[in-house]
Design a protein around this motif. Structure first.
Motif, PDB file in Angstrom:
ATOM      1  N   UNK A 246       0.849  -1.198   0.000  1.00  0.00           N
ATOM      2  CA  UNK A 246       0.000   0.000   0.000  1.00  0.00           C
ATOM      3  C   UNK A 246       0.884   1.247   0.000  1.00  0.00           C
ATOM      4  N   UNK A 247       0.672   2.162  -0.949  1.00  0.00           N
ATOM      5  CA  UNK A 247       1.493   3.385  -0.957  1.00  0.00           C
ATOM      6  C   UNK A 247       1.189   4.239   0.263  1.00  0.00           C
ATOM      7  N   UNK A 248       2.229   4.795   0.850  1.00  0.00           N
ATOM      8  CA  UNK A 248       2.061   5.633   2.033  1.00  0.00           C
ATOM      9  C   UNK A 248       1.529   7.004   1.617  1.00  0.00           C
ATOM     10  N   UNK A 249       0.586   7.514   2.386  1.00  0.00           N
ATOM     11  CA  UNK A 249      -0.014   8.819   2.108  1.00  0.00           C
ATOM     12  C   UNK A 249       0.743   9.896   2.869  1.00  0.00           C
ATOM     13  N   UNK A 250       1.355  10.806   2.131  1.00  0.00           N
ATOM     14  CA  UNK A 250       2.067  11.927   2.749  1.00  0.00           C
ATOM     15  C   UNK A 250       1.398  13.219   2.316  1.00  0.00           C
ATOM     16  N   UNK A 251       1.018  14.031   3.289  1.00  0.00           N
ATOM     17  CA  UNK A 251       0.444  15.332   2.977  1.00  0.00           C
ATOM     18  C   UNK A 251       1.054  16.376   3.896  1.00  0.00           C
ATOM     19  N   UNK A 252       1.616  17.438   3.329  1.00  0.00           N
ATOM     20  CA  UNK A 252       2.173  18.488   4.194  1.00  0.00           C
ATOM     21  C   UNK A 252       1.079  19.155   5.017  1.00  0.00           C
ATOM     22  N   UNK A 253       1.356  19.354   6.297  1.00  0.00           N
ATOM     23  CA  UNK A 253       0.363  19.900   7.208  1.00  0.00           C
ATOM     24  C   UNK A 253       0.682  21.341   7.536  1.00  0.00           C
ATOM     25  N   UNK A 606       5.713  12.957   8.411  1.00  0.00           N
ATOM     26  CA  UNK A 606       6.327  11.650   8.176  1.00  0.00           C
ATOM     27  C   UNK A 606       5.966  10.664   9.275  1.00  0.00           C
ATOM     28  N   UNK A 607       5.920  11.142  10.515  1.00  0.00           N
ATOM     29  CA  UNK A 607       5.673  10.238  11.638  1.00  0.00           C
ATOM     30  C   UNK A 607       4.226   9.749  11.676  1.00  0.00           C
ATOM     31  N   UNK A 608       3.284  10.575  11.259  1.00  0.00           N
ATOM     32  CA  UNK A 608       1.872  10.187  11.330  1.00  0.00           C
ATOM     33  C   UNK A 608       1.339   9.652  10.005  1.00  0.00           C
ATOM     34  N   UNK A 609       2.183   9.534   8.981  1.00  0.00           N
ATOM     35  CA  UNK A 609       1.725   9.074   7.673  1.00  0.00           C
ATOM     36  C   UNK A 609       1.022   7.718   7.717  1.00  0.00           C
ATOM     37  N   UNK A 610       1.468   6.732   8.526  1.00  0.00           N
ATOM     38  CA  UNK A 610       0.732   5.466   8.571  1.00  0.00           C
ATOM     39  C   UNK A 610      -0.713   5.625   9.052  1.00  0.00           C
ATOM     40  N   UNK A 611      -0.952   6.558   9.988  1.00  0.00           N
ATOM     41  CA  UNK A 611      -2.319   6.804  10.457  1.00  0.00           C
ATOM     42  C   UNK A 611      -3.143   7.426   9.335  1.00  0.00           C
ATOM     43  N   UNK A 612      -2.571   8.398   8.637  1.00  0.00           N
ATOM     44  CA  UNK A 612      -3.278   9.030   7.524  1.00  0.00           C
ATOM     45  C   UNK A 612      -3.577   8.016   6.428  1.00  0.00           C
ATOM     46  N   UNK A 613      -2.612   7.173   6.116  1.00  0.00           N
ATOM     47  CA  UNK A 613      -2.793   6.146   5.087  1.00  0.00           C
ATOM     48  C   UNK A 613      -3.951   5.224   5.460  1.00  0.00           C
ATOM     49  N   UNK A 614      -3.979   4.815   6.707  1.00  0.00           N
ATOM     50  CA  UNK A 614      -5.032   3.921   7.204  1.00  0.00           C
ATOM     51  C   UNK A 614      -6.407   4.588   7.098  1.00  0.00           C
ATOM     52  N   UNK A 615      -6.516   5.843   7.497  1.00  0.00           N
ATOM     53  CA  UNK A 615      -7.812   6.530   7.484  1.00  0.00           C
ATOM     54  C   UNK A 615      -8.285   6.799   6.057  1.00  0.00           C
ATOM     55  N   UNK A 616      -7.359   7.079   5.142  1.00  0.00           N
ATOM     56  CA  UNK A 616      -7.753   7.339   3.762  1.00  0.00           C
ATOM     57  C   UNK A 616      -8.286   6.081   3.077  1.00  0.00           C
ATOM     58  N   UNK A 617      -7.971   4.930   3.615  1.00  0.00           N
ATOM     59  CA  UNK A 617      -8.523   3.700   3.081  1.00  0.00           C
ATOM     60  C   UNK A 617     -10.052   3.700   3.214  1.00  0.00           C
ATOM     61  N   UNK A 618     -10.557   4.386   4.236  1.00  0.00           N
ATOM     62  CA  UNK A 618     -11.992   4.441   4.489  1.00  0.00           C
ATOM     63  C   UNK A 618     -12.621   5.756   4.028  1.00  0.00           C
ATOM     64  N   UNK A 619     -11.796   6.811   3.969  1.00  0.00           N
ATOM     65  CA  UNK A 619     -12.294   8.132   3.589  1.00  0.00           C
ATOM     66  C   UNK A 619     -11.182   8.854   2.841  1.00  0.00           C
ATOM     67  N   UNK A 620     -11.300   8.917   1.519  1.00  0.00           N
ATOM     68  CA  UNK A 620     -10.236   9.493   0.688  1.00  0.00           C
ATOM     69  C   UNK A 620      -9.935  10.946   1.045  1.00  0.00           C
ATOM     70  N   UNK A 621     -10.923  11.668   1.547  1.00  0.00           N
ATOM     71  CA  UNK A 621     -10.715  13.076   1.851  1.00  0.00           C
ATOM     72  C   UNK A 621     -10.261  13.351   3.270  1.00  0.00           C
TER      73      UNK A 621
END
Length: 785
Positions: A246-253, A606-621
């Motif tokens: 699964x590609x990791x989701x990185x978004x600048x905050x 970078x540290x929270x990217x796995x949490x973001x990746x997991x949540x985007x699996x259920x909600x892309x936005x």
């Protein structure tokens, strides 16, 4: 003799012709713009006043209105607002009514669709009809003044010519729509915080949820209660959230504290030389041209009260200021004033379950007019609790129970503040004030101080408010609103100090009734509190100094950690030099501050990217940072403790992740093309203060945009400032001693670029120079007959 060949002569003639054409265009534009300039001097027959009204403006355009009847001063203020700010007023009412597309076209349709479900125009008309007669009369005369002021302009405000539109008259209900616009700015019209927080709580393993979404910590600085203790580490491995391949989701905050909020505080008379309380208030909002506020003052007929402060164009009230005996200011509570209700739906989707059984949705057609297009009909589904505003991550429809929908949610009861004589008397009005719920901080001329919540507080039964639950069986509901006796409050605390800054203010029962709507991290509030306890006596200048405090107290431990990291790594000598000499404040000329500040944010990404990746699996936005304003606590635990089981699996070590975060910061800075030594915080944090139309018509910036000043300050400190958001005003005043007071306001009084008041006072706001709270000697006098 030098002669020109025919070709250069033709070029010269063309250049001269182009210059002449340009001058003609500039002249024509100037003539066109001058037609909509406000009237400053003279006498106008209105046919609407019982007695003449005098309006005196000083050189900054700050008016003081003298009238013999309150309805007449309302008429005069409406006249002034229309002459200086009508387009702004129009946007405010259209914003909450969901009528922007009618003015600007199809681009605004998504906004109108989202907002129209609340039917705010209908609610505004209902609320006006429910008002006392005297308030209705004030609103009617204010509207009459607006329409007279608009008609007296030589041409419609210049924005309408660009939009090829004509302004629509003002109605009393439109003033309530401006309040609903403030609801939309300060609260969520879709219950967004609750929606995303619930998704995190339901989807993440419980221990990871409590770690990544804490409810406070060491930075808390409440008025009642204490800071919360250390954050326990979870047991679940963060890598378990990410699936193989699964590609990791990185978004600048953006900084998680970049929320629309404010600071305010008050010190009691025991701490001042003159014995009166001193109130400080700086309301943080988007900074645009014109400013959201309009400064004004007026006498209160039949009394010795004089009002001064910030008005919101569109209404006949002082929002924050002083009446000569009591001064007050507001900050957003960021508490919980609405509940999402997951609906139990019938198989055909046409009914929902209620305590009385199955019931069909009320479906209302709302026509959405579109400039240059076909009117669209929006079908609004309504329940007994509120409109359907969206769906959760499972696709289940959600209704919204929101204070803004009730009669108590929007009214003109701030008018009652005009004749209160004491802090206690003003606090007693708090539950009756129909405004977006605010930390109401007050002080009076006798030295008394107080805090309470301005706005009606729902009495929740069978639910806490932070979790969305079904109301279908009747065990969860709102049972009206709290009484005055139940309202959270603090009066004359022993410390003689009160402070708020959008963070948690309460504990215990008061916190339970207020709830959590996404409190800001407490660092800004804590820094204000500590500044207040660092002195035992205060002047107005002392409180302005706190407002301008840009010390980076919150980031000190991050700076120390980054400096130690750099010392252990070769190749970063120039970066280390900047970090070690960062100045410990958000100075516009600091390179080190910019590096430290952005290193923290990129580390969190970078540290929270796995949490973001997991949540985007259920909600892309899904956006992790915007829902979690307490992310500092898990971030620091990961940075300092380096727990192996919480490491982003795309990195071999915490060291590698930290260096990657730093490299991202340096890459971003290099994109500016300047050497590192010139990549200051001010380069990133340069003012971008523009007219709303500049987004669509860039040429508008030529004659309306404020200078791109490098700005000091940032999110986690009293001097909250970004390129586009910050202190929309800074107010410091002791009631009864207004001549000592201070008032800053960006961009000036007038929206008209040719007005003598355009941009007046802006330099004082940028530079933090003390400028007067009261108006100066009259430079212009207008009499309304």
């Amino acid at each position: 003799m030098l002669t020109l060949s025919p070709w250069p002569r033709r070029l010269l003639r063309s250049a001269v012709a182009a210059l002449v054409l340009l001058l003609l265009v500039v002249a024509a534009t100037g003539i066109w713009l001058r037609q909509s300039l406000p009237i400053l001097d003279g006498v106008l027959d209105t046919g609407a006043l019982s007695n003449p009204v005098t309006v005196e403006r000083d050189s900054q355009g700050i008016p003081f209105i003298q009238a013999e009847h309150r309805t007449d001063s309302a008429f005069a203020l409406g006249f002034l607002h229309a002459q200086e700010r009508f387009f702004q007023m129009d946007l405010l009412r259209r914003n909450s009514a969901g009528e922007l597309a009618e003015l600007v076209g199809e681009a605004a349709l998504p906004h109108d669709r989202e907002i129209r479900v609340h039917q705010f125009r209908e609610r505004a008309e209902r609320n006006v009809a429910a008002m006392p007669d005297d308030q209705q009369q004030i609103l009617m005369q204010y509207a009459a003044g607006v329409n007279f002021g608009l008609a007296e302009l030589g041409a419609a405000p210049w924005e309408y010519a660009l939009l090829q539109a004509q302004p629509r008259e003002w109605a009393p209900a439109d003033s309530l729509l401006t309040i609903f616009s403030m609801y939309m700015t300060l609260q969520s019209n879709t219950g967004n915080f609750e929606l995303r927080d619930n998704a995190l709580a339901q989807l993440l393993p419980e221990d990871l949820y409590h770690f990544f979404v804490p409810k406070g910590g060491i930075w808390d600085a409440p008025l009642i209660g204490d800071a919360r203790g250390p954050l326990p580490l979870p047991q679940t491995h963060i890598a378990s959230l990410v699936e193989d391949g699964e590609p990791m989701a990185y978004e600048p905050m953006e900084s998680e504290d970049m929320i629309f909020g404010s600071n305010n505080w008050v010190v009691g008379g025991a701490l001042t030389e003159h014995g009166a309380a001193i109130v400080a208030d700086d309301m943080h909002l988007a900074i645009t041209v014109p400013n959201i506020w309009y400064r004004a003052g007026w006498n209160v007929p039949g009394t010795d009260f004089e009002m001064r402060g910030a008005t919101l164009p569109g209404g006949p009230i002082i929002v924050a200021g002083s009446n000569g005996k009591v001064a007050w200011g507001f900050t957003n509570t960021t508490a919980d004033w609405g509940d999402l209700i997951p609906l139990e739906i019938s198989q055909n989707g046409e009914k929902y379950r209620t305590p009385e059984g199955w019931r069909a949705f009320d479906v209302v057609d709302e026509p959405l007019a579109v400039k240059g297009g076909v009117t669209e009909v929006l079908k609004v589904r309504k329940t007994i609790w509120g409109p359907v505003v969206g769906e959760d991550y499972t696709g289940n429809p959600l209704a919204y129970r929101w204070v803004a929908h009730d009669v108590q949610g929007a009214n003109m009861n701030l008018l009652l503040m005009e004749v209160v004589e004491t802090t206690r008397e003003a606090m007693d009005l708090a539950p009756e004030l129909g405004i977006p719920h605010q930390n109401f901080v007050l002080g009076d001329s006798l030295g008394n101080i107080g805090w309470t919540v301005a706005g009606p507080i729902p009495r929740r039964v069978g639910l806490e408010g932070n979790r969305s639950v079904s109301w279908a069986d009747g065990t969860a509901y709102w049972d009206g609103y709290l009484t005055l006796a139940e309202q959270p409050h603090i009066y004359n605390p022993p410390s003689h100090r009160i402070w708020t800054a959008n963070s948690r203010t309460m504990d215990g029962e008061y916190l339970r009734v207020m709830g959590d709507g996404g409190y800001a991290l407490g660092a800004r509030q804590q820094q204000i509190r500590d500044n207040l306890f660092a002195k035992e006596s205060f002047t107005e200048q002392d409180l302005l100094d706190i407002q301008l405090d840009d010390r980076a107290v919150f980031l000190e431990r991050w700076q120390q950690h980054l400096a130690a990291l750099l010392k252990d790594n070769g190749g970063y000598a120039d970066v280390l030099e900047q970090v070690e000499n960062w100045g410990a404040r958000a100075s516009a000329d600091s390179v080190g501050y910019r590096i430290v500040r952005n290193f923290r944010l990129r580390f969190i990404d970078l540290a929270t990217a796995p949490v973001l990746t997991y949540m985007k699996r259920y909600d892309e936005g899904f956006k992790f940072g915007r829902v979690n304003r307490q992310v500092e606590y898990p971030a620091w635990e990961m940075l300092s403790g380096e727990p192996a089981h919480l490491l982003n699996p795309e990195y071999e070590s915490w060291h590698d992740l930290k260096i990657a975060a730093l490299d991202l910061v340096l890459e971003e800075m290099a994109e500016g093309g300047l050497p590192l030594s010139e990549q200051t915080w001010g380069v990133q944090n340069s003012a971008k203060i523009q007219h709303p139309l500049a987004r669509a018509v860039s040429a508008v910036n030529w004659f309306t945009a404020m200078p791109a000043d490098p700005l000091p300050g940032d999110s986690h400190m009293p001097r909250f400032q970004s390129a586009t958001n910050g202190a929309s005003e800074r107010l410091v005043v002791a009631p009864g001693h207004e001549e000592l007071g201070i008032f800053h306001m960006a961009t000036g009084q007038s929206a008209h670029p040719l007005s003598p008041f355009f941009g007046n006072g802006h330099r004082d706001w940028v530079e933090g120079k003390a400028s007067s709270f009261t108006e100066k000697s009259a430079a212009y006098t207008l009499t309304l007959q």
